[in-house]
Design a protein around this motif. Structure first.
Motif, PDB file in Angstrom:
ATOM      1  N   HIS A 119       0.800  -1.222   0.000  1.00 16.29           N
ATOM      2  CA  HIS A 119       0.000   0.000   0.000  1.00 16.29           C
ATOM      3  C   HIS A 119       0.837   1.279   0.000  1.00 16.29           C
ATOM      4  O   HIS A 119       0.299   2.360   0.242  1.00 16.29           O
ATOM      5  CB  HIS A 119      -0.942  -0.009   1.210  1.00 16.29           C
ATOM      6  CG  HIS A 119      -1.835  -1.216   1.248  1.00 16.29           C
ATOM      7  ND1 HIS A 119      -2.826  -1.436   0.318  1.00 16.29           N
ATOM      8  CD2 HIS A 119      -1.854  -2.288   2.093  1.00 16.29           C
ATOM      9  CE1 HIS A 119      -3.439  -2.584   0.585  1.00 16.29           C
ATOM     10  NE2 HIS A 119      -2.861  -3.116   1.643  1.00 16.29           N
TER      11      HIS A 119
ATOM     12  N   ASP B 172       2.496   4.589  -1.167  1.00 18.97           N
ATOM     13  CA  ASP B 172       1.994   5.533  -2.169  1.00 18.97           C
ATOM     14  C   ASP B 172       2.907   5.653  -3.378  1.00 18.97           C
ATOM     15  O   ASP B 172       2.485   6.096  -4.449  1.00 18.97           O
ATOM     16  CB  ASP B 172       1.740   6.916  -1.543  1.00 18.97           C
ATOM     17  CG  ASP B 172       2.971   7.509  -0.879  1.00 18.97           C
ATOM     18  OD1 ASP B 172       4.069   6.912  -0.973  1.00 18.97           O
ATOM     19  OD2 ASP B 172       2.849   8.576  -0.255  1.00 18.97           O
ATOM     20  N   TRP B 173       4.163   5.220  -3.240  1.00 19.46           N
ATOM     21  CA  TRP B 173       5.085   5.346  -4.379  1.00 19.46           C
ATOM     22  C   TRP B 173       4.817   4.329  -5.487  1.00 19.46           C
ATOM     23  O   TRP B 173       5.439   4.384  -6.547  1.00 19.46           O
ATOM     24  CB  TRP B 173       6.551   5.272  -3.944  1.00 19.46           C
ATOM     25  CG  TRP B 173       6.940   4.239  -2.951  1.00 19.46           C
ATOM     26  CD1 TRP B 173       7.148   4.420  -1.608  1.00 19.46           C
ATOM     27  CD2 TRP B 173       7.221   2.845  -3.194  1.00 19.46           C
ATOM     28  NE1 TRP B 173       7.525   3.237  -1.005  1.00 19.46           N
ATOM     29  CE2 TRP B 173       7.577   2.252  -1.957  1.00 19.46           C
ATOM     30  CE3 TRP B 173       7.201   2.049  -4.344  1.00 19.46           C
ATOM     31  CZ2 TRP B 173       7.911   0.910  -1.834  1.00 19.46           C
ATOM     32  CZ3 TRP B 173       7.529   0.706  -4.241  1.00 19.46           C
ATOM     33  CH2 TRP B 173       7.873   0.145  -2.998  1.00 19.46           C
ATOM     34  N   TRP B 174       3.867   3.406  -5.285  1.00 16.12           N
ATOM     35  CA  TRP B 174       3.468   2.515  -6.377  1.00 16.12           C
ATOM     36  C   TRP B 174       2.706   3.259  -7.464  1.00 16.12           C
ATOM     37  O   TRP B 174       2.565   2.752  -8.586  1.00 16.12           O
ATOM     38  CB  TRP B 174       2.588   1.382  -5.849  1.00 16.12           C
ATOM     39  CG  TRP B 174       3.317   0.330  -5.082  1.00 16.12           C
ATOM     40  CD1 TRP B 174       3.235   0.098  -3.740  1.00 16.12           C
ATOM     41  CD2 TRP B 174       4.240  -0.642  -5.592  1.00 16.12           C
ATOM     42  NE1 TRP B 174       4.058  -0.952  -3.384  1.00 16.12           N
ATOM     43  CE2 TRP B 174       4.683  -1.427  -4.497  1.00 16.12           C
ATOM     44  CE3 TRP B 174       4.742  -0.928  -6.865  1.00 16.12           C
ATOM     45  CZ2 TRP B 174       5.593  -2.465  -4.648  1.00 16.12           C
ATOM     46  CZ3 TRP B 174       5.644  -1.967  -7.015  1.00 16.12           C
ATOM     47  CH2 TRP B 174       6.066  -2.715  -5.925  1.00 16.12           C
ATOM     48  N   ALA B 175       2.192   4.428  -7.156  1.00 14.20           N
ATOM     49  CA  ALA B 175       1.370   5.173  -8.114  1.00 14.20           C
ATOM     50  C   ALA B 175       2.265   5.862  -9.146  1.00 14.20           C
ATOM     51  O   ALA B 175       2.647   7.026  -8.996  1.00 14.20           O
ATOM     52  CB  ALA B 175       0.505   6.200  -7.388  1.00 14.20           C
TER      53      ALA B 175
ATOM     54  N   HIS C 231      -2.132   0.159  -8.885  1.00 12.71           N
ATOM     55  CA  HIS C 231      -2.071   1.579  -8.528  1.00 12.71           C
ATOM     56  C   HIS C 231      -2.116   2.500  -9.740  1.00 12.71           C
ATOM     57  O   HIS C 231      -1.903   3.700  -9.608  1.00 12.71           O
ATOM     58  CB  HIS C 231      -0.812   1.856  -7.711  1.00 12.71           C
ATOM     59  CG  HIS C 231      -0.884   1.361  -6.297  1.00 12.71           C
ATOM     60  ND1 HIS C 231      -0.691   0.040  -5.963  1.00 12.71           N
ATOM     61  CD2 HIS C 231      -1.144   1.997  -5.124  1.00 12.71           C
ATOM     62  CE1 HIS C 231      -0.810  -0.112  -4.653  1.00 12.71           C
ATOM     63  NE2 HIS C 231      -1.095   1.058  -4.126  1.00 12.71           N
TER      64      HIS C 231
END
Length: 210
Positions: free
Chosen positions: A57, A59-62, A101
């Motif tokens: 989870h 956020d840098w996967w986005a 993502h």
């Protein structure tokens, strides 16, 4: 393309992708998850991770796109199971998480002879990885299939280095598909693939990289 994820940034091809991406004005940020820290750069986000336990989870996967250059050798891995985990399982998990993502383009550094039906374990592993990546659902998916890769590795691969030297001596006599491909050219084609993000599945054979 604004946000690029690079997995495998410490390897030979990955290090060239990283340098090219950081210098590319169309890339605003490079997210490069690694086990050890990279040299800091204003455009670089470098989360330290354990690929056995990736944070689902974060956020840098986005990101907009992903380049994967993960790979090992049987000698380094120590077993077929360990090799398969690095060359198949880790790229697949990265692909699923990035796609979940919102990533729309994925480029994978595969290998000459990749074939899920091959009797050769290495070629079969690469082929199965390509096959399974297609099931993830990226609108743009590119497989780059180099043969021997030219360049200086941090981690020694004596047999491969000897094969590269021999191939370079007889390069003019070899078919294009068997010639040594410089790592920076592979990196360029991987980066170009995700920057353009052409729809569909694309395969770049070794001879197309020269």
């Amino acid at each position: 393309m604004k946000q690029l994820m690079l997995v495998g940034a410490t390897g030979l091809v990955g290090s060239h992708v990283l340098r090219q991406a950081l210098a590319d004005p169309t890339v605003e940020r490079v997210v490069a998850p690694t086990r050890k820290s990279l040299v800091p750069h204003p455009k670089l986000l470098n989360p330290l991770v354990d690929f056995e336990r990736l944070p689902e989870h974060a956020d840098w996967w986005a990101v907009d796109s992903v380049i994967c250059t993960l790979g090992t050798t049987m000698g380094v891995a120590g077993s077929q199971a360990a090799f398969y985990k690095v060359d198949h399982d880790h790229p697949l998990e990265v692909a699923y998480l990035a796609r979940r993502h919102g990533a729309r383009a994925f480029a994978f550094n595969s290998a000459l002879g990749a074939d899920a039906r091959s009797r050769v374990f290495y070629s079969r592993t690469k082929g199965e990885t390509e096959r399974d990546l297609q099931a993830v659902g990226f609108p743009s998916l590119t497989f780059v299939r180099p043969g021997l890769i030219g360049g200086q590795r941090e981690q020694g691969r004596p047999a491969e280095q000897l094969a590269v030297r021999v191939s370079q001596w007889v390069q003019p006599l070899l078919p294009r598909r068997l010639r040594v491909v410089p790592a920076e050219r592979i990196a360029h084609r991987l980066l170009q693939a995700v920057v353009v993000g052409a729809p569909g599945v694309h395969v770049l054979p070794s001879e197309a990289l020269l």
